[in-house]
Motif scaffolding. Structure first.
Motif: not given
Length: 153
Positions: A29-55
C-alpha cells in the motif's frame, strides 16, 4: 498485445526507505493525499531524499534489512490494482499495517525488484517514464507480460 510505452506505463517517486519496503518487503500500500484513477504497470522510483526517521519503524527496518537504499533510480515494477480512501474506521480496521490514516491507499500487486537500479530523474505525482528506461526494465525482467492493447489510460 502492445509493448510497454510511456503511454501504457506510469512511474511513482517514493522516498527511501518506503520504496525499498515495496521492492524488498511486504509494503503493498502506498499512501497518497489524492486518489488515482489510473491502473496498470507502475515503476517504483526512489527520490533523492531519504526519510531517516522512518528507518526506526519496525516494519521498515525488517523490510529493508540487507538492502541498499538506492536513490534517484527505478528499483522495482508493480501493478497498481486499485486505490481507496482510508479505511481505519471500517469494521476490521485498516487494509494494511502500512496504511496511514486520512490518506488514499494505492494497492500494489506483483512487485518485482530490479537486480540493478536504473538511474533516472523522477517527478511528482504519477509520471510517464522515458522509453529508454522502460526498455532497460524489460531487459532485466523479460518475463513481464505484454500489456493489453485496450483499457490503459
Amino acid at each position: 498485445m502492445s509493448e510497454w510505452t510511456p503511454e501504457t506505463v506510469r512511474a511513482i517517486t517514493i522516498r527511501q526507505p518506503w520504496a525499498a519496503s515495496i521492492a524488498h518487503g511486504t509494503k503493498r500500500v502506498e499512501n497518497r493525499t489524492t486518489a488515482w484513477t489510473w491502473r496498470g504497470p507502475l515503476l517504483i522510483h526512489t527520490a533523492k531524499a531519504i526519510d531517516r526517521p522512518a528507518l526506526r519503524d519496525p516494519l521498515v527496518a525488517t523490510a529493508v534489512r540487507g538492502h541498499a537504499l538506492e536513490t534517484g533510480a527505478v528499483i522495482a515494477v508493480a501493478h497498481l490494482t486499485g486505490c481507496h480512501p482510508d479505511c481505519h474506521t471500517a469494521p476490521g480496521g485498516p487494509c494494511s499495517a502500512w496504511a496511514q490514516p486520512g490518506m488514499h491507499h494505492l494497492v500494489l500487486a506483483d512487485v518485482q525488484a530490479l537486480a540493478l537500479p536504473l538511474p533516472c530523474i523522477g517527478a511528482l505525482g504519477p509520471w510517464r517514464p522515458p522509453q529508454s528506461v522502460l526498455d532497460q526494465v524489460r531487459l532485466q525482467l523479460p518475463q513481464l507480460p505484454h500489456l493489453p492493447s485496450e483499457g490503459v489510460s
